[in-house]
Motif scaffolding. Structure first.
Motif, PDB file in Angstrom:
ATOM      1  N   THR A 161       5.188  -5.560  13.885  1.00 39.47           N
ATOM      2  CA  THR A 161       6.559  -5.263  14.270  1.00 39.47           C
ATOM      3  C   THR A 161       7.292  -6.439  13.223  1.00 39.47           C
ATOM      4  O   THR A 161       8.368  -5.744  12.536  1.00 39.47           O
ATOM      5  N   VAL A 162       7.091  -7.505  13.213  1.00 42.23           N
ATOM      6  CA  VAL A 162       7.600  -8.393  12.064  1.00 42.23           C
ATOM      7  C   VAL A 162       7.607  -7.955  10.592  1.00 42.23           C
ATOM      8  O   VAL A 162       8.715  -7.952  10.036  1.00 42.23           O
ATOM      9  N   TRP A 163       6.494  -7.498  10.153  1.00 35.47           N
ATOM     10  CA  TRP A 163       6.508  -6.969   9.090  1.00 35.47           C
ATOM     11  C   TRP A 163       7.178  -5.840   8.782  1.00 35.47           C
ATOM     12  O   TRP A 163       7.834  -5.669   7.512  1.00 35.47           O
ATOM     13  N   PHE A 164       7.130  -4.742   9.623  1.00 35.63           N
ATOM     14  CA  PHE A 164       7.956  -3.462   9.221  1.00 35.63           C
ATOM     15  C   PHE A 164       9.366  -3.775   9.429  1.00 35.63           C
ATOM     16  O   PHE A 164      10.066  -2.873   8.364  1.00 35.63           O
ATOM     17  N   ILE A 165       9.819  -4.540  10.335  1.00 39.01           N
ATOM     18  CA  ILE A 165      11.321  -4.985  10.351  1.00 39.01           C
ATOM     19  C   ILE A 165      11.812  -5.389   9.092  1.00 39.01           C
ATOM     20  O   ILE A 165      13.070  -5.086   8.512  1.00 39.01           O
ATOM     21  N   LEU A 166      10.910  -6.646   8.662  1.00 38.88           N
ATOM     22  CA  LEU A 166      11.257  -7.294   7.388  1.00 38.88           C
ATOM     23  C   LEU A 166      11.320  -6.105   6.178  1.00 38.88           C
ATOM     24  O   LEU A 166      12.262  -6.419   5.416  1.00 38.88           O
ATOM     25  N   LEU A 167      10.306  -5.430   6.208  1.00 39.73           N
ATOM     26  CA  LEU A 167      10.430  -4.369   5.097  1.00 39.73           C
ATOM     27  C   LEU A 167      11.093  -3.512   4.902  1.00 39.73           C
ATOM     28  O   LEU A 167      11.927  -3.159   3.901  1.00 39.73           O
ATOM     29  N   GLY A 168      11.467  -2.807   6.023  1.00 39.32           N
ATOM     30  CA  GLY A 168      12.591  -1.826   6.220  1.00 39.32           C
ATOM     31  C   GLY A 168      13.908  -2.291   5.942  1.00 39.32           C
ATOM     32  O   GLY A 168      14.745  -1.552   5.317  1.00 39.32           O
ATOM     33  N   PHE A 169      14.174  -3.053   6.986  1.00 44.07           N
ATOM     34  CA  PHE A 169      15.818  -3.581   6.774  1.00 44.07           C
ATOM     35  C   PHE A 169      15.960  -4.782   5.717  1.00 44.07           C
ATOM     36  O   PHE A 169      17.189  -4.706   5.446  1.00 44.07           O
ATOM     37  N   GLY A 212       0.886  -1.260   0.151  1.00 39.53           N
ATOM     38  CA  GLY A 212      -0.007  -0.059   0.102  1.00 39.53           C
ATOM     39  C   GLY A 212       0.852   1.157  -0.076  1.00 39.53           C
ATOM     40  O   GLY A 212       2.167   1.147  -0.171  1.00 39.53           O
ATOM     41  N   ALA A 213       0.202   2.320   0.319  1.00 44.98           N
ATOM     42  CA  ALA A 213       0.989   3.593   0.215  1.00 44.98           C
ATOM     43  C   ALA A 213       2.181   3.645   1.032  1.00 44.98           C
ATOM     44  O   ALA A 213       3.393   3.962   1.023  1.00 44.98           O
ATOM     45  N   GLN A 214       1.709   3.175   2.377  1.00 45.72           N
ATOM     46  CA  GLN A 214       2.704   3.398   3.575  1.00 45.72           C
ATOM     47  C   GLN A 214       3.732   2.311   3.363  1.00 45.72           C
ATOM     48  O   GLN A 214       4.956   2.805   3.481  1.00 45.72           O
ATOM     49  N   ASN A 215       3.519   1.014   2.995  1.00 43.47           N
ATOM     50  CA  ASN A 215       4.464   0.164   2.815  1.00 43.47           C
ATOM     51  C   ASN A 215       5.319   0.363   1.611  1.00 43.47           C
ATOM     52  O   ASN A 215       6.665   0.226   1.712  1.00 43.47           O
ATOM     53  N   ALA A 216       4.825   0.937   0.595  1.00 43.17           N
ATOM     54  CA  ALA A 216       5.668   1.570  -0.502  1.00 43.17           C
ATOM     55  C   ALA A 216       6.650   2.413  -0.107  1.00 43.17           C
ATOM     56  O   ALA A 216       7.843   2.565  -0.489  1.00 43.17           O
ATOM     57  N   TYR A 217       6.089   3.472   0.751  1.00 47.83           N
ATOM     58  CA  TYR A 217       7.062   4.448   1.361  1.00 47.83           C
ATOM     59  C   TYR A 217       8.209   3.855   2.293  1.00 47.83           C
ATOM     60  O   TYR A 217       9.565   4.255   2.039  1.00 47.83           O
ATOM     61  N   ILE A 218       8.078   3.087   2.992  1.00 47.76           N
ATOM     62  CA  ILE A 218       8.878   2.239   3.833  1.00 47.76           C
ATOM     63  C   ILE A 218       9.981   1.465   2.950  1.00 47.76           C
ATOM     64  O   ILE A 218      11.280   1.520   3.238  1.00 47.76           O
ATOM     65  N   LEU A 219       9.489   0.999   1.880  1.00 50.45           N
ATOM     66  CA  LEU A 219      10.301   0.012   1.006  1.00 50.45           C
ATOM     67  C   LEU A 219      11.240   0.929   0.416  1.00 50.45           C
ATOM     68  O   LEU A 219      12.485   0.675   0.375  1.00 50.45           O
ATOM     69  N   LYS A 220      10.813   2.272  -0.062  1.00 50.67           N
ATOM     70  CA  LYS A 220      11.729   3.105  -0.696  1.00 50.67           C
ATOM     71  C   LYS A 220      12.751   3.628   0.293  1.00 50.67           C
ATOM     72  O   LYS A 220      14.059   3.719   0.095  1.00 50.67           O
ATOM     73  N   LEU A 221      12.248   3.921   1.690  1.00 52.20           N
ATOM     74  CA  LEU A 221      13.339   4.300   2.473  1.00 52.20           C
ATOM     75  C   LEU A 221      14.423   3.275   3.145  1.00 52.20           C
ATOM     76  O   LEU A 221      15.514   3.599   3.237  1.00 52.20           O
ATOM     77  N   GLY A 222      13.793   2.085   2.972  1.00 50.64           N
ATOM     78  CA  GLY A 222      14.794   1.053   3.383  1.00 50.64           C
ATOM     79  C   GLY A 222      15.744   0.909   2.277  1.00 50.64           C
ATOM     80  O   GLY A 222      16.796   0.550   2.284  1.00 50.64           O
ATOM     81  N   LEU A 223      15.301   1.197   0.881  1.00 49.17           N
ATOM     82  CA  LEU A 223      16.239   1.062  -0.165  1.00 49.17           C
ATOM     83  C   LEU A 223      17.253   2.084  -0.097  1.00 49.17           C
ATOM     84  O   LEU A 223      18.412   2.031  -0.437  1.00 49.17           O
TER      85      LEU A 223
END
Length: 205
Positions: free
Chosen positions: A158-166, A21-32
């Motif tokens: 918690t698990v999802w955002f850690i996996l996505l971001g890092f 979604g919009a939030q997940n996509a933004y976290i993905l870009k920040l992680g990259l």
């Protein structure tokens, strides 16, 4: 009983939030881009905790019984997602592309936080997932056991955002190619349109 409710909260939440979604996509870009990943992940987890808690402890049950409110949220969600889809397509087809070379300009922390607030609290689809769907399920659980459902839900977040971001940095070699960013933006745009289309089913007269 407690373990069963905890797992229910975890599974229900994880199955809903893994969709891009919009939030997940933004976290993905920040992680990259390796920009403020930790603070962004912690904020998203905290936001989920607030919204899911509100749903589990009554708001989700209230919204489920209010079709007019569901219609309003769904319509605003469709407009928001279509607009974000347009921005994703625009980003994909413009000449500029995000570069991962360690020299890219870092966005100010204030701007990152504002974007996270927008993608979370001004995105109606977030409320449909966290408050209505997850919260609605948790609201029907016996009062003494709601906390375990909430803990399961927060653990999933918690698990999802850690996996996505890092975990995003594992994809950095792939995203050093501009074409990969274009494919990602186009994919996000298509997914946003599909999600907005799915919201149409929630609208009833």
């Amino acid at each position: 009983m407690i373990t069963e409710i905890f797992l229910k909260g975890f599974i229900v939440t994880f199955s809903l939030i893994v969709a891009i979604g919009a939030q997940n996509a933004y976290i993905l870009k920040l992680g990259l881009l390796k920009q403020y990943v930790l603070i962004s992940v912690l904020l998203c987890i905290f936001f989920d905790f607030i919204l899911i808690s509100a749903g589990v402890y009554g708001l989700g049950f209230f919204i489920q019984g209010n079709q007019l409110l569901i219609n309003i949220i769904a319509i605003i969600g469709i407009v928001f997602l279509c607009f974000y889809s347009f921005l994703s397509f625009k980003s994909a087809f413009k000449n500029a592309s995000l570069q991962i070379d360690g020299k890219n300009k870092t966005n100010p922390l204030k701007q990152v936080i504002i974007m996270l607030l927008v993608f979370t609290f001004l995105n109606p689809h977030t409320y449909l997932d966290t408050v209505l769907l997850i919260g609605g399920i948790g609201a029907n659980i016996q009062s003494d056991f709601k906390i375990y459902f909430l803990l399961g839900a927060v653990c999933a977040s918690t698990v999802w955002f850690i996996l996505l971001g890092f975990g995003a940095r594992l994809l950095i070699p792939l995203f050093k190619k501009p074409i990969t960013w274009k494919i990602l933006d186009i994919s996000i745009g298509i997914i946003m349109l599909l999600i907005s289309y799915s919201l149409v089913d929630l609208i009833k007269y």
